[in-house]
Design an enzyme around this catalytic site. Structure first.
Site, PDB file in Angstrom:
ATOM      1  CG  ASP A   1       7.600  76.206  92.045  1.00 16.21           C
ATOM      2  OD1 ASP A   1       6.999  77.244  91.680  1.00 16.21           O
ATOM      3  OD2 ASP A   1       7.285  75.078  91.643  1.00 16.21           O
TER       4      ASP A   1
ATOM      5  CG  HIS B   1       3.270  70.099  80.197  1.00 16.00           C
ATOM      6  ND1 HIS B   1       2.172  69.271  80.360  1.00 16.00           N
ATOM      7  CD2 HIS B   1       3.337  70.837  81.337  1.00 16.00           C
ATOM      8  CE1 HIS B   1       1.621  69.503  81.533  1.00 16.00           C
ATOM      9  NE2 HIS B   1       2.304  70.444  82.147  1.00 16.00           N
TER      10      HIS B   1
HETATM   11  C1  LIG Z   1       2.521  72.226  86.088  1.00 19.65           C
HETATM   12  S1  LIG Z   1       3.301  72.684  87.596  1.00 19.65           S
HETATM   13  C2  LIG Z   1       4.266  71.228  87.911  1.00 19.65           C
HETATM   14  C3  LIG Z   1       4.584  71.047  89.362  1.00 19.65           C
HETATM   15  C4  LIG Z   1       5.384  69.775  89.680  1.00 19.65           C
HETATM   16  N1  LIG Z   1       6.648  69.725  88.967  1.00 19.65           N
HETATM   17  C5  LIG Z   1       4.549  68.562  89.365  1.00 19.65           C
HETATM   18  O1  LIG Z   1       4.696  67.938  88.308  1.00 19.65           O
HETATM   19  O2  LIG Z   1       3.670  68.238  90.169  1.00 19.65           O
HETATM   20  C6  LIG Z   1       4.501  73.858  87.044  1.00 19.65           C
HETATM   21  C7  LIG Z   1       5.338  74.455  88.166  1.00 19.65           C
HETATM   22  O3  LIG Z   1       6.200  75.460  87.595  1.00 19.65           O
HETATM   23  C8  LIG Z   1       6.272  76.528  88.511  1.00 19.65           C
HETATM   24  N2  LIG Z   1       6.658  77.757  87.811  1.00 19.65           N
HETATM   25  C9  LIG Z   1       5.941  78.451  86.896  1.00 19.65           C
HETATM   26  N3  LIG Z   1       6.616  79.535  86.494  1.00 19.65           N
HETATM   27  C10 LIG Z   1       7.787  79.533  87.175  1.00 19.65           C
HETATM   28  C11 LIG Z   1       8.924  80.403  87.184  1.00 19.65           C
HETATM   29  N4  LIG Z   1       8.975  81.493  86.392  1.00 19.65           N
HETATM   30  N5  LIG Z   1       9.969  80.100  87.988  1.00 19.65           N
HETATM   31  C12 LIG Z   1       9.925  78.987  88.786  1.00 19.65           C
HETATM   32  N6  LIG Z   1       8.871  78.110  88.815  1.00 19.65           N
HETATM   33  C13 LIG Z   1       7.825  78.403  88.015  1.00 19.65           C
HETATM   34  C14 LIG Z   1       4.866  76.607  89.076  1.00 19.65           C
HETATM   35  O4  LIG Z   1       4.817  77.353  90.279  1.00 19.65           O
HETATM   36  C15 LIG Z   1       4.516  75.145  89.239  1.00 19.65           C
HETATM   37  O5  LIG Z   1       4.875  74.655  90.501  1.00 19.65           O
END
Ligand SMILES: C[S@@+](CC[C@H](N)C(=O)[O-])C[C@H]1O[C@@H](n2cnc3c(N)ncnc32)[C@H](O)[C@@H]1O
Length: 341
Positions: free
Chosen positions: A198, A239
């Site tokens: 992440d 999503h």
């Molecule tokens: C909607 S959250 C979902 C978190 C987890 N998978 C859950 O369902 O509880 C989306 C995740 O994508 C990560 N994220 C967003 N952009 C990212 C990037 N460019 N590289 C890595 N992770 C990223 C965010 O930090 C976040 O933890």
């Protein structure tokens, strides 16, 4: 829906006052101030530093919608209000607070822009879009990450019951937040080790998760190489993004995967049912930030454009499905039949 069209439109047009009361009550910690003993509103107002008459009005409309109940002049918990308590094992307090964060609420106010243009209105009000904003605002980011953890609580049991993770040696959770899903999966798949991938500011908050079986890897899934693994979990990650960005992420997963790896998207699938349902509401929240909820055929198409083939979709019974894909082998037709379990 109300009994007549005027009432229906009135309730819809002013419906945003109801969630605002819910956000405020969650921020104030009203549910934490109420235990098993019925309390008069005045006591709750004193405990939370709020105005008794105004809090009474907010609690009246919430109780009309099942959150708290008035009994004999006092307030008591309902199953819904209990889940607003910080100490509830499946607390939804942070999730409720996240939807009400001032910055997020400001983007909801710009939704017409998204509907006119198809572009994310969050980008208009949040510098750097939602992810840039969260990276620069640690307090809001903490609420967001806690919200993801609490949102996932209800889903994780369904996920680990529905799928046999014990067949994998290395499981990569891409965009795994604080590692709540990966930790549960590893407790089921005792022989496996995991890699939590992440953004760096999120990984910093997950430091306590690290162990000899769970490695933390900060990175950006648009620019960095993803770790090699036998299974890739992406829970409510795709999503968040439009098709172009989603293809970049999935292509990067495909590049890191070997020919027998599985890609497992965990998502709330948009149903054919035209009635109100959570995926449809979530789809509008995703419209605001530039993402979308998708149908199974949408996912099948996305996969096929990234060197992956959808193999099956498993309804976990917990509001999300596991959509499984495998790398397309050189001798395989591009779109095989898909089993829906
Ligand atoms: C909607 S959250 C979902 C978190 C987890 N998978 C859950 O369902 O509880 C989306 C995740 O994508 C990560 N994220 C967003 N952009 C990212 C990037 N460019 N590289 C890595 N992770 C990223 C965010 O930090 C976040 O933890």
């Amino acid at each position: 829906m109300a009994d007549n069209p005027v009432e229906t439109l009135l309730q819809l047009a002013a419906g945003h006052y109801l969630p605002r009361c819910l956000h405020a009550v969650a921020n104030l910690g009203v549910a934490d101030a109420l235990d098993n003993t019925p309390q008069p509103v005045s006591a709750l107002a004193q405990a939370t530093g709020s105005d008794p008459a105004a809090l009474d009005r907010a609690l009246r409309i919430l109780s009309a919608n099942g959150v708290f109940e008035f009994r004999g002049g006092c307030v008591v918990h309902t199953p819904e209000s209990l889940m607003l308590r910080s100490d509830h094992p499946q607390s939804m307090r942070s999730l409720v607070r996240m939807f009400g964060l001032p910055a997020f609420w400001a983007s909801v106010g710009q939704l017409e822009y998204s509907i006119r243009s198809g572009q994310p209105c969050a980008d208009k009000v949040l510098p750097g879009g939602i992810w840039g904003y969260l990276a620069a605002h640690p307090d809001d980011s903490r609420i967001f990450d806690e919200a993801m953890t609490s949102k996932a609580h209800g889903q994780i049991q369904g996920v680990i019951t529905a799928y046999d993770f014990s067949i994998f040696s290395t499981i990569v959770d891409v965009g795994g937040g604080r590692g709540h899903l990966l930790q549960s999966v590893l407790s089921e798949a005792q022989q496996a080790s995991g890699i939590l991938f992440d953004q760096s500011h999120v990984i910093e908050q997950a430091a306590g998760m690290a162990s000899d079986r769970l490695r933390l890897q900060p990175g950006d899934f648009f620019n960095d190489v993803l770790p090699a693994g036998d299974a890739y979990l992406l829970m409510e990650v795709i999503h968040d993004w439009d098709d172009t960005a989603s293809k970049t992420i999935l292509t990067s997963v495909r590049r890191a995967a070997h020919e027998h790896s599985k890609v497992l998207l965990i998502e709330a699938i948009l149903p054919d049912d035209p009635g109100p349902n959570w995926p449809r509401t979530l789809d509008i929240a995703m419209l605001a930030i530039g993402g979308r909820q998708r149908t199974l055929p949408d996912y099948s198409q996305l996969f096929s454009q990234c060197g992956l083939a959808m193999t099956r979709a498993i309804d976990t019974g917990a509001g999300v499905s596991i959509v499984e894909a495998s790398p397309i082998q050189a001798d395989q037709p591009p779109n095989g039949a898909v089993a829906r379990l």
